[in-house]
Design an enzyme around this catalytic site. Structure first.
Site, PDB file in Angstrom:
ATOM      1  N   LYS A   1    -153.382  41.547   3.141  1.00  0.00           N
ATOM      2  CA  LYS A   1    -154.181  40.485   3.756  1.00  0.00           C
ATOM      3  C   LYS A   1    -154.903  39.752   2.652  1.00  0.00           C
ATOM      4  O   LYS A   1    -155.505  40.377   1.769  1.00  0.00           O
ATOM      5  CB  LYS A   1    -155.204  41.116   4.715  1.00  0.00           C
ATOM      6  CG  LYS A   1    -155.977  40.109   5.532  1.00  0.00           C
ATOM      7  CD  LYS A   1    -155.273  39.760   6.837  1.00  0.00           C
ATOM      8  CE  LYS A   1    -155.796  38.479   7.450  1.00  0.00           C
ATOM      9  NZ  LYS A   1    -155.180  37.227   6.889  1.00  0.00           N
TER      10      LYS A   1
ATOM     11  N   ASP B   1    -157.457  29.458   1.812  1.00  0.00           N
ATOM     12  CA  ASP B   1    -158.332  29.587   0.632  1.00  0.00           C
ATOM     13  C   ASP B   1    -158.512  28.147   0.135  1.00  0.00           C
ATOM     14  O   ASP B   1    -158.332  27.203   0.922  1.00  0.00           O
ATOM     15  CB  ASP B   1    -157.698  30.503  -0.430  1.00  0.00           C
ATOM     16  CG  ASP B   1    -158.661  30.876  -1.561  1.00  0.00           C
ATOM     17  OD1 ASP B   1    -159.506  31.754  -1.369  1.00  0.00           O
ATOM     18  OD2 ASP B   1    -158.588  30.267  -2.656  1.00  0.00           O
TER      19      ASP B   1
ATOM     20  N   THR C   1    -166.873  32.940   6.348  1.00  0.00           N
ATOM     21  CA  THR C   1    -167.167  33.269   4.948  1.00  0.00           C
ATOM     22  C   THR C   1    -168.556  32.770   4.563  1.00  0.00           C
ATOM     23  O   THR C   1    -169.363  33.496   3.972  1.00  0.00           O
ATOM     24  CB  THR C   1    -166.095  32.694   4.011  1.00  0.00           C
ATOM     25  OG1 THR C   1    -164.814  33.112   4.494  1.00  0.00           O
ATOM     26  CG2 THR C   1    -166.279  33.195   2.590  1.00  0.00           C
TER      27      THR C   1
ATOM     28  N   LYS D   1    -152.549  38.180  -1.985  1.00  0.00           N
ATOM     29  CA  LYS D   1    -153.011  36.803  -2.234  1.00  0.00           C
ATOM     30  C   LYS D   1    -151.799  35.958  -2.570  1.00  0.00           C
ATOM     31  O   LYS D   1    -150.782  36.488  -3.017  1.00  0.00           O
ATOM     32  CB  LYS D   1    -153.997  36.776  -3.407  1.00  0.00           C
ATOM     33  CG  LYS D   1    -154.850  35.515  -3.459  1.00  0.00           C
ATOM     34  CD  LYS D   1    -156.062  35.597  -2.533  1.00  0.00           C
ATOM     35  CE  LYS D   1    -156.753  34.265  -2.410  1.00  0.00           C
ATOM     36  NZ  LYS D   1    -158.010  34.369  -1.646  1.00  0.00           N
TER      37      LYS D   1
ATOM     38  N   SER E   1    -160.838  37.407   9.813  1.00  0.00           N
ATOM     39  CA  SER E   1    -159.379  37.264   9.922  1.00  0.00           C
ATOM     40  C   SER E   1    -158.771  38.506  10.581  1.00  0.00           C
ATOM     41  O   SER E   1    -157.858  38.409  11.398  1.00  0.00           O
ATOM     42  CB  SER E   1    -158.752  37.094   8.542  1.00  0.00           C
ATOM     43  OG  SER E   1    -158.784  35.750   8.142  1.00  0.00           O
TER      44      SER E   1
ATOM     45  N   ASN F   1    -164.899  24.559   2.801  1.00  0.00           N
ATOM     46  CA  ASN F   1    -165.098  25.421   3.962  1.00  0.00           C
ATOM     47  C   ASN F   1    -166.258  26.401   3.784  1.00  0.00           C
ATOM     48  O   ASN F   1    -167.130  26.509   4.640  1.00  0.00           O
ATOM     49  CB  ASN F   1    -163.782  26.173   4.240  1.00  0.00           C
ATOM     50  CG  ASN F   1    -163.927  27.181   5.347  1.00  0.00           C
ATOM     51  OD1 ASN F   1    -164.029  28.376   5.104  1.00  0.00           O
ATOM     52  ND2 ASN F   1    -163.974  26.708   6.575  1.00  0.00           N
TER      53      ASN F   1
HETATM   54  P1  NDP Z   1    -162.088  24.536  -0.082  1.00  0.00           P
HETATM   55  O1  NDP Z   1    -160.815  24.025  -0.603  1.00  0.00           O
HETATM   56  O2  NDP Z   1    -162.440  24.297   1.333  1.00  0.00           O
HETATM   57  O3  NDP Z   1    -163.314  24.001  -0.966  1.00  0.00           O
HETATM   58  C1  NDP Z   1    -163.382  24.250  -2.332  1.00  0.00           C
HETATM   59  C2  NDP Z   1    -164.556  23.452  -2.893  1.00  0.00           C
HETATM   60  O4  NDP Z   1    -164.762  23.827  -4.247  1.00  0.00           O
HETATM   61  C3  NDP Z   1    -164.300  21.959  -2.905  1.00  0.00           C
HETATM   62  O5  NDP Z   1    -165.522  21.301  -2.757  1.00  0.00           O
HETATM   63  C4  NDP Z   1    -163.705  21.727  -4.286  1.00  0.00           C
HETATM   64  O6  NDP Z   1    -163.901  20.415  -4.755  1.00  0.00           O
HETATM   65  C5  NDP Z   1    -164.485  22.713  -5.111  1.00  0.00           C
HETATM   66  N1  NDP Z   1    -163.655  23.167  -6.233  1.00  0.00           N
HETATM   67  C6  NDP Z   1    -162.474  23.818  -6.178  1.00  0.00           C
HETATM   68  N2  NDP Z   1    -161.981  24.050  -7.398  1.00  0.00           N
HETATM   69  C7  NDP Z   1    -162.880  23.536  -8.238  1.00  0.00           C
HETATM   70  C8  NDP Z   1    -162.942  23.457  -9.653  1.00  0.00           C
HETATM   71  N3  NDP Z   1    -161.967  23.984 -10.424  1.00  0.00           N
HETATM   72  N4  NDP Z   1    -164.031  22.859 -10.204  1.00  0.00           N
HETATM   73  C9  NDP Z   1    -165.014  22.322  -9.417  1.00  0.00           C
HETATM   74  N5  NDP Z   1    -164.996  22.375  -8.072  1.00  0.00           N
HETATM   75  C10 NDP Z   1    -163.957  22.964  -7.503  1.00  0.00           C
HETATM   76  O7  NDP Z   1    -162.077  26.098  -0.413  1.00  0.00           O
HETATM   77  P2  NDP Z   1    -162.962  27.273   0.206  1.00  0.00           P
HETATM   78  O8  NDP Z   1    -164.308  26.751   0.559  1.00  0.00           O
HETATM   79  O9  NDP Z   1    -162.162  27.951   1.239  1.00  0.00           O
HETATM   80  O10 NDP Z   1    -163.064  28.282  -1.042  1.00  0.00           O
HETATM   81  C11 NDP Z   1    -164.149  28.261  -1.976  1.00  0.00           C
HETATM   82  C12 NDP Z   1    -164.251  29.602  -2.678  1.00  0.00           C
HETATM   83  O11 NDP Z   1    -164.494  30.639  -1.709  1.00  0.00           O
HETATM   84  C13 NDP Z   1    -163.011  30.046  -3.448  1.00  0.00           C
HETATM   85  O12 NDP Z   1    -163.415  30.805  -4.565  1.00  0.00           O
HETATM   86  C14 NDP Z   1    -162.321  30.975  -2.454  1.00  0.00           C
HETATM   87  O13 NDP Z   1    -161.467  31.903  -3.096  1.00  0.00           O
HETATM   88  C15 NDP Z   1    -163.533  31.665  -1.863  1.00  0.00           C
HETATM   89  N6  NDP Z   1    -163.301  32.314  -0.570  1.00  0.00           N
HETATM   90  C16 NDP Z   1    -162.867  31.599   0.512  1.00  0.00           C
HETATM   91  C17 NDP Z   1    -162.696  32.221   1.725  1.00  0.00           C
HETATM   92  C18 NDP Z   1    -162.343  31.467   2.954  1.00  0.00           C
HETATM   93  O14 NDP Z   1    -162.406  32.051   4.035  1.00  0.00           O
HETATM   94  N7  NDP Z   1    -162.007  30.199   2.885  1.00  0.00           N
HETATM   95  C19 NDP Z   1    -162.879  33.681   1.865  1.00  0.00           C
HETATM   96  C20 NDP Z   1    -163.420  34.326   0.699  1.00  0.00           C
HETATM   97  C21 NDP Z   1    -163.587  33.652  -0.474  1.00  0.00           C
HETATM   98  P3  NDP Z   1    -162.676  19.369  -4.675  1.00  0.00           P
HETATM   99  O15 NDP Z   1    -162.432  19.161  -3.232  1.00  0.00           O
HETATM  100  O16 NDP Z   1    -163.175  18.148  -5.383  1.00  0.00           O
HETATM  101  O17 NDP Z   1    -161.526  20.035  -5.379  1.00  0.00           O
END
Ligand code: NDP
Length: 439
Positions: A78, A154, A197, A114, A371, A228
């Site tokens: 998962k 993600d 999350t 993953k 999930s 998200n």
């Molecule tokens: P989203 O794609 O919804 O959002 C990611 C956000 O982070 C966007 O605002 C994006 O900006 C920014 N971002 C991504 N990469 C970069 C970078 N290299 N430098 C600067 N800003 C960046 O993703 P999530 O919110 O789902 O995920 C965010 C984090 O949370 C990740 O680390 C993910 O692994 C972790 N996570 C997520 C879960 C989930 O349920 N979704 C569960 C557990 C952990 P832009 O749009 O401009 O790229």
């Protein structure tokens, strides 16, 4: 230890876990006799594949696709799928490795996996996104299933992408089953999954503070990211009387002292998929800091003054210098919504300062936990109410906090939730592996 490993993120994640495990490995040679460390750092299976798709100009584009099935001792693999141009084998491997311990900490029957692709969804039309997702699933479908491997979202993978992938899976297999989580509420998704999350990372902060006779009420909070996780962390912060004052995306940071306008942020990011710079068109009193103005040794978000910090964007977005700035500005709570957002130097600074620090594998486990609740609803053909799922989420976050906190105390480092989370998660997986023999 490796000084300059090719898979730097993966080695960073492994070293952190192995450092935490020292007190366990020193006091007993049981895990050594069973070769648990050698086995646990080696994925059960890694799948890498070509993802060809046709863009709107009729040209064939090619991306690299990945799925890593890391550990199935506790249940089906998962973990999410990430679509971002930075994706490579090291990033997917570090995320898969972290996922094993995170999933173990939830107490639920899920193994670690993953996946993703080095695909950049930015500026792509819906049609291009759909064709990419269909091509990705055309290879992935043969490796996944509701009892074998259940991917989720993600970075870059939300309800739209899950929908296109689910449609293709169904078409290829002829089966309507819970093979992906994060599905739309119209056809098999779970209430609270979208929020889980972010909400979970805030619940985790609240439990850390409760143990110190404090709450989040009235606290100014820094959030990075605008996706998200960030959006729903802010929503829960407002509900608890805290004030989120920042957010960021890959181009810059917004600082809005009176509190981020969450409705506008949702409109910009969830509906119109725009850059944060547009926030200023509505709120001229907010400040925008473009990436070109960030400090050379870190991230502008963490140089702002606040009581609490919620890194919710990506790995290594908070440097040692950023951590020092947060501490100097009086920040006493850090709860990680993202995976491994703090560098090792930052983690060391938080632990040395003894602030309330919740590492991602504990603090952001609410997403994967919910999930699993989606899987349970799909398997039993039920759907639970928002309150039912939210209550389960709260209870799971509380249990994770207690497991990490109690384990830190047991190993003589009270308050060190990195050590506590790593050891508690590891032990559950290791015991299961031992009972299942040499597999
Ligand atoms: P989203 O794609 O919804 O959002 C990611 C956000 O982070 C966007 O605002 C994006 O900006 C920014 N971002 C991504 N990469 C970069 C970078 N290299 N430098 C600067 N800003 C960046 O993703 P999530 O919110 O789902 O995920 C965010 C984090 O949370 C990740 O680390 C993910 O692994 C972790 N996570 C997520 C879960 C989930 O349920 N979704 C569960 C557990 C952990 P832009 O749009 O401009 O790229």
């Amino acid at each position: 230890k490796h000084s300059s490993p090719a898979q730097s993120e993966f080695y960073q994640a492994v070293e952190e876990v192995l450092d935490s495990l020292e007190p366990v490995l020193e006091t007993s040679d049981r895990y050594q006799q069973e070769s648990i460390i050698q086995r646990i750092v080696e994925p059960e299976r890694q799948i890498m594949f070509r993802v060809p798709w046709v863009d709107d100009n009729g040209r064939i584009q090619v991306n690299k696709g990945y799925r890593i099935e890391f550990n199935s001792a506790l249940g089906p693999y998962k973990g999410g799928l990430r679509f971002h141009p930075s994706v490579n084998a090291s990033i997917i491997k570090f995320l898969g490795f972290e996922q094993i311990f995170k999933n173990a900490l939830t107490g639920l029957p899920i193994g670690g996996g993953k996946g993703g692709a080095n695909f950049n969804p930015k500026g792509r039309s819906d049609g291009e996104i759909m064709r990419f997702c269909q091509s990705f699933m055309t290879e992935l479908y043969r490796h996944i299933g509701p009892n074998t491997d259940v991917p989720a979202g993600d970075i870059g993978v939300g309800a739209r992408e899950i929908g296109y992938m689910f449609g293709q899976y169904k078409r290829l297999t002829g089966r309507y089953e819970g093979v992906l989580t994060g599905k739309s509420l119209l056809w098999g998704g779970s209430l609270v999954r979208k929020e889980a999350t972010g909400y979970g990372a805030v619940y985790f902060a609240e439990y850390m503070l409760e143990a110190r006779n404090e709450t989040l009420k009235g606290k100014k909070c820094l959030i990075s990211g605008a996706g998200n996780v960030a959006i729903y962390a802010m929503e829960k912060l407002y509900q608890l009387g805290a004030i989120p004052v920042s957010c960021s995306d890959s181009r810059g940071t917004i600082y809005h002292e009176k509190g981020i306008d969450l409705d506008l942020l949702k409109e910009l990011k969830e509906v119109r998929r725009k850059s944060l710079e547009e926030y200023l068109q509505t709120h001229s009193d907010a400040q925008y800091i473009p990436v070109s103005d960030y400090p050379a040794d870190g991230n502008a978000v963490w140089r702002l003054k606040a009581d609490a910090a919620f890194p919710c964007a990506t790995q290594n977005e908070l440097s040692g210098e950023d951590a020092q700035a947060l501490l100097a500005n009086g920040c006493t709570v850090v709860s990680e919504g993202a995976n491994m957002p703090s560098t090792q130097a930052a983690v060391d600074a938080f632990i040395a300062a003894k602030i309330a620090y919740g590492p991602g594998k504990a603090a952001n486990a609410g997403g994967v936990a919910t999930s699993q609740l989606e899987m349970a609803q799909n398997a039993s053909m039920q759907s639970w109410t928002f309150e039912q799922v939210d209550n389960r989420l709260k209870e799971i976050m509380k249990n994770i906090f207690n497991a990490a906190n109690d384990t830190a105390i047991e190993y003589g480092q009270p308050g060190n939730l990195v050590l506590g989370a790593n050891i508690a998660g590891f032990k559950r997986v290791a015991e299961a592996m031992i009972e299942q023999g040499a597999v």
